[in-house]
Design an enzyme around this catalytic site. Structure first.
Site, mmCIF file in Angstrom:
data_model
loop_
_atom_site.group_PDB
_atom_site.id
_atom_site.type_symbol
_atom_site.label_atom_id
_atom_site.label_comp_id
_atom_site.label_asym_id
_atom_site.label_seq_id
_atom_site.Cartn_x
_atom_site.Cartn_y
_atom_site.Cartn_z
ATOM 1 N N CYS A 87 4.156 24.715 19.444
ATOM 2 C CA CYS A 87 4.966 23.638 19.384
ATOM 3 C C CYS A 87 6.400 23.824 19.797
ATOM 4 O O CYS A 87 7.204 24.514 18.964
ATOM 5 C CB CYS A 87 5.055 22.811 17.917
ATOM 6 S SG CYS A 87 5.604 21.451 18.007
ATOM 7 N N THR A 91 8.606 44.790 20.049
ATOM 8 C CA THR A 91 8.913 44.150 21.246
ATOM 9 C C THR A 91 9.751 45.129 22.001
ATOM 10 O O THR A 91 9.623 45.283 23.376
ATOM 11 C CB THR A 91 10.016 42.859 20.915
ATOM 12 O OG1 THR A 91 9.035 41.921 20.334
ATOM 13 C CG2 THR A 91 10.750 42.107 22.347
ATOM 14 N N SER A 107 4.799 48.274 14.684
ATOM 15 C CA SER A 107 5.950 47.317 14.047
ATOM 16 C C SER A 107 5.781 47.451 12.747
ATOM 17 O O SER A 107 4.781 47.155 12.228
ATOM 18 C CB SER A 107 5.855 45.927 14.496
ATOM 19 O OG SER A 107 7.064 45.275 13.822
ATOM 20 N N THR A 139 22.138 54.446 16.495
ATOM 21 C CA THR A 139 22.138 55.161 15.135
ATOM 22 C C THR A 139 20.752 54.640 14.719
ATOM 23 O O THR A 139 20.327 53.483 14.677
ATOM 24 C CB THR A 139 23.403 54.776 14.418
ATOM 25 O OG1 THR A 139 24.387 55.210 15.153
ATOM 26 C CG2 THR A 139 23.079 55.360 12.843
ATOM 27 N N HIS A 156 7.024 45.164 10.142
ATOM 28 C CA HIS A 156 6.914 44.108 9.391
ATOM 29 C C HIS A 156 5.408 43.697 9.361
ATOM 30 O O HIS A 156 5.074 42.502 8.811
ATOM 31 C CB HIS A 156 7.842 43.034 9.622
ATOM 32 C CG HIS A 156 7.635 42.272 10.980
ATOM 33 N ND1 HIS A 156 7.149 41.032 11.136
ATOM 34 C CD2 HIS A 156 8.159 42.749 12.456
ATOM 35 C CE1 HIS A 156 7.336 40.754 12.463
ATOM 36 N NE2 HIS A 156 7.592 41.648 13.123
HETATM 37 C C1 LIG Z 1 4.557 40.701 16.221
HETATM 38 C C2 LIG Z 1 4.082 41.478 17.288
HETATM 39 C C3 LIG Z 1 4.835 41.989 18.252
HETATM 40 C C4 LIG Z 1 6.463 42.056 18.314
HETATM 41 O O1 LIG Z 1 6.725 42.932 17.340
HETATM 42 P P1 LIG Z 1 8.236 42.866 16.507
HETATM 43 O O2 LIG Z 1 8.155 43.845 15.966
HETATM 44 O O3 LIG Z 1 8.077 41.544 16.048
HETATM 45 O O4 LIG Z 1 9.029 42.756 17.916
HETATM 46 C C5 LIG Z 1 4.522 42.784 19.438
HETATM 47 N N1 LIG Z 1 2.898 42.452 19.706
HETATM 48 C C6 LIG Z 1 2.129 41.850 18.772
HETATM 49 C C7 LIG Z 1 0.379 42.091 19.207
HETATM 50 C C8 LIG Z 1 2.657 41.595 17.646
HETATM 51 O O5 LIG Z 1 1.612 40.904 16.825
#
Ligand SMILES: *Cc1c(COP(=O)(O)O)cnc(C)c1O
Length: 404
Positions: A328, A74, A201, A242, A203
């Site tokens: 939802c 994000t 990202s 940081t 995760h």
């Molecule tokens: C999950 C996702 C994000 C957001 O990533 P975060 O690290 O959770 O902020 C942005 N774009 C896509 C396509 C995603 O799947």
């Protein structure tokens, strides 16, 4: 087999235990601030960060200096779009994106529109892909940036980024791609794909939440962005704050694992996904796949089950963690804007399920999920007068309903 089964790997992934092991020492032992220049605590933390930077760069064909660490995609999307809009404001004020982007991109665009930037939102075809001729036609001499996601988080559709990059390059326009769902899953290369900025990202590929990166091209062309966070001038002035050393170490480790194991993992996940798809399609009628099957992430399946209510379906399979096309919110039940963009009606959008298979899913789990979904859909349809009428050959679109 343990219940519930996690099949929502587009939303987030479990941290790989190997990634967690790599991170551990950076909490308790090597806890220095990577910006501390005067002692070994700082140097060791900095070494770890630089190693991770290289691991991430290697995964996407970049160089280490082109990686800017952020708190996640994000933030990366915000930094790319707002940073470019601000830096290149003199040259132009037009951005091109598409309607099925993640909210992180769409909401940035909305904000930029308030600040006087003009944004073109390209439609997608029924298969979820943009039309390259429409993209070409949308470019003007005021266009500074194209932002098209690599792979969609709901339907897994993979856009022709290489061709998009070629068009952008020809026209001297920068290309940003939100590659969150692609990086670590399918080969991504910023050089051959002609990408200037890329968001990723942790995760979403087995590293922890709250860490990500923005790739910013340094040559041919050298891309500049205006920082959106003011402070200590970390990350060569592009992102102050940081560094989250343990998470960055995890992101590096996850990137190296992905690079080493991607080919084998893709094969396995594609086999599981196809097995799930084939079984559902064989045993159920009136099911519809959303988005192109050909241009698609190997671990994604998004299917609509006609004549069942999305809510009831989800309730029936509540020992399986998946997402549905119904977003939802407290007051409204809005169908997914991504599925609507493909031309799906509200009913089919509501009755859709996104399956995201991941590294830790087993074949037993996928078999269980397939059978469970089949059983629940069949049971719900037995109770559905609409399904019965459709089976009897009544054209439901021609029925006039009487309100009571
Ligand atoms: C999950 C996702 C994000 C957001 O990533 P975060 O690290 O959770 O902020 C942005 N774009 C896509 C396509 C995603 O799947």
């Amino acid at each position: 087999m343990k219940l519930p089964i996690y099949l929502d790997n587009h939303a987030t992934t479990r941290t790989d235990p190997r990634v967690f092991d790599a991170m551990k020492p950076y909490f308790l032992d090597v806890f220095g601030n990577a910006a501390s220049r005067n002692h070994s605590f700082g140097w060791e933390a900095e070494d770890a960060v630089e190693k991770a930077r290289k691991q991430i760069a290697d995964l996407i064909g970049a160089t280490a200096k082109e990686i800017v660490f952020t708190s996640g995609a994000t933030e990366s999307d915000n930094l790319a779009l707002k940073g470019v809009a601000e830096m290149y404001a003199e040259r132009g004020n037009h951005i091109i994106t598409q309607v099925t982007e993640h909210k992180a991109v769409l909401d940035c665009c909305k904000r930029l529109e308030k600040d006087g930037v003009r944004v073109t939102y390209l439609p997608v075809r029924q298969d979820g892909l943009i039309d390259l001729d429409q993209l070409r036609d949308a470019i003007t001499d005021k266009t500074i940036l194209i932002s098209i996601m690599y792979a969609n988080n709901e339907i897994g559709v993979v856009q022709p980024i290489r061709e998009i990059g070629k068009i952008a390059k020809e026209k001297g326009v920068l290309l940003h791609t939100d590659a969150v769902q692609a990086v670590g899953k399918i080969p991504v290369n910023v050089i051959s794909d002609n990408i200037d900025l890329l968001s990723l990202s942790g995760h979403k590929y087995y590293a922890p939440k709250g860490v990500g990166a923005l790739y910013v091209r340094r040559r041919n062309p050298r891309v500049q962005i205006t920082a959106q966070m003011d402070g200590g001038g970390h990350e060569r002035g592009m992102r102050s704050g940081t560094l989250n050393v343990p998470a960055i170490v995890g992101l590096g480790a996850a990137s190296e694992i992905a690079r080493n194991e991607m080919i084998e993992e893709t094969k396995r996940l594609r086999y599981l996904r196809d097995k799930l798809k084939d079984k559902l399609m064989r045993e159920l009628d009136e099911v519809y796949i959303n988005g192109s099957m050909e241009h698609r992430l190997p671990h994604n399946l998004n299917i609509s089950f006609a004549y069942v209510e999305g809510e009831s379906l989800l309730m029936g399979i509540n020992d399986i963690a998946v997402s549905s096309g119904s977003a939802c919110t407290s007051a409204t039940l809005e169908p997914s804007y991504v599925l609507k963009a493909l031309g799906a009606g509200d009913d089919l959008a509501h009755s859709s399920i996104r399956f995201g298979i991941g590294r830790f899913n087993t074949e037993d789990e996928v078999d269980y999920v397939a059978q469970k979904v089949i059983d629940v859909v069949q049971k719900l349809r037995e109770l559905s007068p609409l399904y019965e009428m459709a089976k009897e050959g009544v054209d439901l679109s021609k029925v006039s309903w009487t309100a009571h």
